[in-house]
Design a protein around this motif. Sequence first.
Motif: not given
Length: 694
Positions: A665-669
Amino acid sequence: MDIADFFDTFFEEAEELLSDMEQHLLELDVDDPDSEQLNAIFRAAHSIKGGAGTFGFTVLQKTTHILENLLDYARKGELTLRADLVDTFLEAKDIMHEQLDAYRSEEEPNQEAFERICQTLQQIALDEIGQQLDGPATPAAKPKASPAPDASAENSAEAKTSEESGAGGHLLVALLNVADKDRILLVEELEQLGEVQSQSGDAKRYEVILKSSDSADDIEAVMCFIIEPDQIEISAVEDAVDSKVGTEAPAPSAPEIKLEKPAAKKAPEKEAAKEKPKKAAAETSSIRVSVDKVDQIINLVGELIITQSMLDQTVSDLEDQSVGNASLQNGMSLLQRNARDLQEAVMSIRMIPMEFVFSRFPRVVRDTAGKLGKEIELITEGKSTELDKSLVERITDPLTHLVRNSLDHGVEMPDVREAIGKPRIGKLTLSARHQGGNILIEVRDDGAGMDRDRLLAKARENGMNVSDTMSDEEVFQLIFAPGFSTAKEVTDVSGRGVGMDVVKRNIQKMGGRVEIQSKLGEGTNTRIVLPLTLAILDGMSIKVGGETFILPLSTVLESLQPAKDDMYAMAGDDVVIKVRDEYLPVIAIHEVLNVENAITDPTKSIAVIVQGEGRRYAMLVDELIGQQQVVVKNLEDNYRKVPGISAATILGDGSVALILDITGLHRLSRYKKEAGKKVVNNQNLSSFKEAEPS
């Protein structure tokens, strides 16, 4: 019954025997060898040879036969053991393992390796005991060279005292305390090994007269893959039985069975056998079950749990709280408890002790330390700690790389250790223990530790973006970067910068994380934190808009209500929240996953503090629903890989909930913000003051 039906049993037990052989060889003190260990090694080789001969695995049989002869000289004290001889025996064991794998795959073993190890073992026999070992003849070869029938009884009595006895002629096979159903199958199996002349007896003792070209030891080795050793007795019988079977006046069977010396040796064993049933019962208290069958049971129990959750949801939604419904609710509560107990019991079937992993490392440490010229003592702790079988199989390679890395980069050379006041022998510790719902595996060494300045210098040399203000934990994590290595020269052990990034990636795929603690001059401790199983997950149910998601409970640290004064805008669209003097990146789930009708004001949301890959984040959610165990369903198998999502589960109301991947999720954000593809331009996240200087 076809003898091929027992192939899988032979392969499994031969694998265990080879593992036992390796363990005993590694523990053997060459200066003062333990006779019990030598006998155990010999028995393992002898059992494998007998089974391989009967099943027609000629190459494995011949290799084991030569090794067995050398081991026989060693246990009799006629061959003096040395470290290099033990190394050769270990090499022979490795080749036998390769041959076993080849037969399992229905392929021919490597002929070149077979010839090389046989020549090496024969040369040891010539150099150490001054004679050539006898050729490994097939089991059927001995009867052809046997004397005339009138002398065979005497020869068989003498042969029975040796290790390879009773080849050819007649044998009395006694089956002790074998159930009727199993006895019929065993007699059918004996018919595959020779000609059954006669059979009689009861469940307590059933005797079969067998005419066979196989030796008693080979027949016993095959039978012991089916029943316990103390359930079978094999004695040589006078060849004259064959001529008297079917004659005009056959003599009673008992007088014709000539036991001679073997009978005298069996007598005390028979007396002792009366005390053995209890022990035998303990040894036969386990059965072999296919992993596929266990997986099927686990899947069915998972479906049962989902169905039970659905029923529970339906009952709780009932408005009528009459006596009938109260009884229904009590019944549902009982079903819930029983379903949970059943789930835990079934899951425990897949749990196996870490000893299965740790047992491989004495050999790895011995071989690697030998190549590096180092002296290492391996210590294992928590071998009885249990972990899911699928994780045990997948953790072995990462652990092997970490162990080799500690031996190469961590532990100093013996002379260097002595010069700085350390013992010449370095210590490497493998430990495992449970920690909450996880298992903690540690690889500790008492070596040089990690040099922070050297790691930073190497990172800058590789063009990595690093800073002197980085914490020690962040600096130590640099060794997991692709291509990163501090080795001064490349060896066959390490130095290419390949592997540590794969270690971290594989552990993360198992839902785990890697942590490193190190102190310069004192040593390094690499910690692996894994879930106990991949099939069941303890999760925190959260709501964002109209969607329900699951956060792995092992990643959740705390939750709080954000205050506007604690929110700070960073360069670009990044926002951080200050939690006890630490600034954590804020991830708005509704933005990352494009969830509609969600709360967009962070001060009205709930911030869940989570941890992934050693970093902490604040995830904005609308509501915390509660904690529950969920059955994990693989999303890639049923749909496709979705960024930010690790798996899915089915809730009690039958709806599907996605299990969130924190780091994903952090990478996608980050990707969405850097690409300028924010679906919703959240003014609430851009209205905070700039971050305070750190």
